[in-house]
Design a protein around this motif. Sequence first.
Motif, PDB file in Angstrom:
ATOM      1  N   ARG A 233      -0.942  -5.410   5.441  1.00  0.00           N
ATOM      2  CA  ARG A 233      -0.936  -4.782   4.113  1.00  0.00           C
ATOM      3  C   ARG A 233      -1.890  -3.585   4.067  1.00  0.00           C
ATOM      4  O   ARG A 233      -1.559  -2.527   3.524  1.00  0.00           O
ATOM      5  CB  ARG A 233      -1.321  -5.816   3.062  1.00  0.00           C
ATOM      6  CG  ARG A 233      -1.393  -5.286   1.648  1.00  0.00           C
ATOM      7  CD  ARG A 233      -1.650  -6.414   0.671  1.00  0.00           C
ATOM      8  NE  ARG A 233      -1.807  -5.936  -0.685  1.00  0.00           N
ATOM      9  CZ  ARG A 233      -1.892  -6.723  -1.741  1.00  0.00           C
ATOM     10  NH1 ARG A 233      -1.848  -8.031  -1.582  1.00  0.00           N
ATOM     11  NH2 ARG A 233      -2.020  -6.223  -2.961  1.00  0.00           N
ATOM     12  N   SER A 237      -0.575   1.040   3.078  1.00  0.00           N
ATOM     13  CA  SER A 237      -0.460   0.659   1.662  1.00  0.00           C
ATOM     14  C   SER A 237       0.815   1.212   1.028  1.00  0.00           C
ATOM     15  O   SER A 237       1.380   0.615   0.110  1.00  0.00           O
ATOM     16  CB  SER A 237      -1.680   1.147   0.882  1.00  0.00           C
ATOM     17  OG  SER A 237      -1.802   2.554   0.985  1.00  0.00           O
ATOM     18  N   TYR A 240       3.608  -1.047   1.810  1.00  0.00           N
ATOM     19  CA  TYR A 240       3.487  -2.263   0.995  1.00  0.00           C
ATOM     20  C   TYR A 240       3.996  -1.999  -0.421  1.00  0.00           C
ATOM     21  O   TYR A 240       4.688  -2.837  -1.003  1.00  0.00           O
ATOM     22  CB  TYR A 240       2.034  -2.746   0.931  1.00  0.00           C
ATOM     23  CG  TYR A 240       1.899  -4.001   0.100  1.00  0.00           C
ATOM     24  CD1 TYR A 240       2.182  -5.251   0.645  1.00  0.00           C
ATOM     25  CD2 TYR A 240       1.550  -3.940  -1.251  1.00  0.00           C
ATOM     26  CE1 TYR A 240       2.096  -6.408  -0.118  1.00  0.00           C
ATOM     27  CE2 TYR A 240       1.464  -5.088  -2.028  1.00  0.00           C
ATOM     28  CZ  TYR A 240       1.733  -6.313  -1.455  1.00  0.00           C
ATOM     29  OH  TYR A 240       1.664  -7.458  -2.217  1.00  0.00           O
ATOM     30  N   GLU A 260       4.747 -13.125  -0.046  1.00  0.00           N
ATOM     31  CA  GLU A 260       3.955 -12.124   0.674  1.00  0.00           C
ATOM     32  C   GLU A 260       4.390 -12.040   2.137  1.00  0.00           C
ATOM     33  O   GLU A 260       4.367 -10.959   2.734  1.00  0.00           O
ATOM     34  CB  GLU A 260       2.460 -12.455   0.573  1.00  0.00           C
ATOM     35  CG  GLU A 260       1.883 -12.250  -0.807  1.00  0.00           C
ATOM     36  CD  GLU A 260       1.993 -10.796  -1.277  1.00  0.00           C
ATOM     37  OE1 GLU A 260       1.597  -9.882  -0.521  1.00  0.00           O
ATOM     38  OE2 GLU A 260       2.495 -10.577  -2.392  1.00  0.00           O
ATOM     39  N   MET A 264       5.736  -8.706   4.049  1.00  0.00           N
ATOM     40  CA  MET A 264       5.175  -8.210   5.297  1.00  0.00           C
ATOM     41  C   MET A 264       6.287  -7.819   6.271  1.00  0.00           C
ATOM     42  O   MET A 264       6.243  -6.753   6.892  1.00  0.00           O
ATOM     43  CB  MET A 264       4.287  -9.279   5.941  1.00  0.00           C
ATOM     44  CG  MET A 264       3.619  -8.799   7.227  1.00  0.00           C
ATOM     45  SD  MET A 264       2.956 -10.139   8.226  1.00  0.00           S
ATOM     46  CE  MET A 264       4.458 -10.856   8.891  1.00  0.00           C
TER      47      MET A 264
END
Length: 276
Positions: A233, A237, A240, A260, A264
């Motif tokens: 992460r 950024s 993400y 999450e 990823m």
Amino acid sequence: MLHVEKRINNNVLLATEEGQQMVLIGKGIGFQAYPGDRVDKGKIEKIFYPTNNMTFTQMAALMTGCGPDELRTVLKIVNMARETFEHLNDNMFFSLLDHLSFALKRHENQMDIVNPLEWEIKKFYSREYRMGVRALEIIKEDLGRELPGSEAAFFALHIVNAQIDSVTGEEIFGITEMTNSILKLVKYFYQCEFDEDSVFFNRFIAHVRYYLMRQIKGEEVILGESGILESVRKADSRAYECADRIARYIYERQRWETSETEKMFLMLHIINLVKR
């Protein structure tokens, strides 16, 4: 004892053994076969059993309503598809037979329909689409009937569906629509074009498709190393944020939560997809 329930034609029988009903296909298996006769097991080439999606009554009605040439043609298409795709469920034979029967009738009555997702299917399921094109060629060669090119996408969807247990054709349509929307979302977010022939493009498309299929089935990938998630992460950024937008789109469309871990994996594919 395996005995005849009904003869469909020289090569197809409806049969029963100890209460289990089935459809049998084999060269000459139905020749001079009558209800109650023993079935010559040596002539059996293919057995189809009823499922939740196709009852014995439905199988019998469909087989009875189609001619022997149509049955042979569909079996040829299925065998061709199996040469490319190892895992195809047996329901594919009946779904293709049903589609072909109606497609021929629609064409005869000048009521051909256009597949609204033809472009997306051709793009996201290119191997299946090529099989669909070849299916139309087989139909023309064996039945002397030329269906419109748009039918290739419909046949392709049946092949896609046959590779996935417990996913309906309607759900495949939804997955295809959502995959295209997600691709547009990434393209708009990064203001870039993709090399659609690249391995990274195809990997991204495949990942999104199978992720959405897992959502339909209620499956989730679990990754125990929370440190890996955090380091990936922090590494990018922007990727993400893009993955998070995809997750929000999926939630708004289907009310599916994206973990999450799944974000990823989306990130990793996005990074490779957009890198120059």
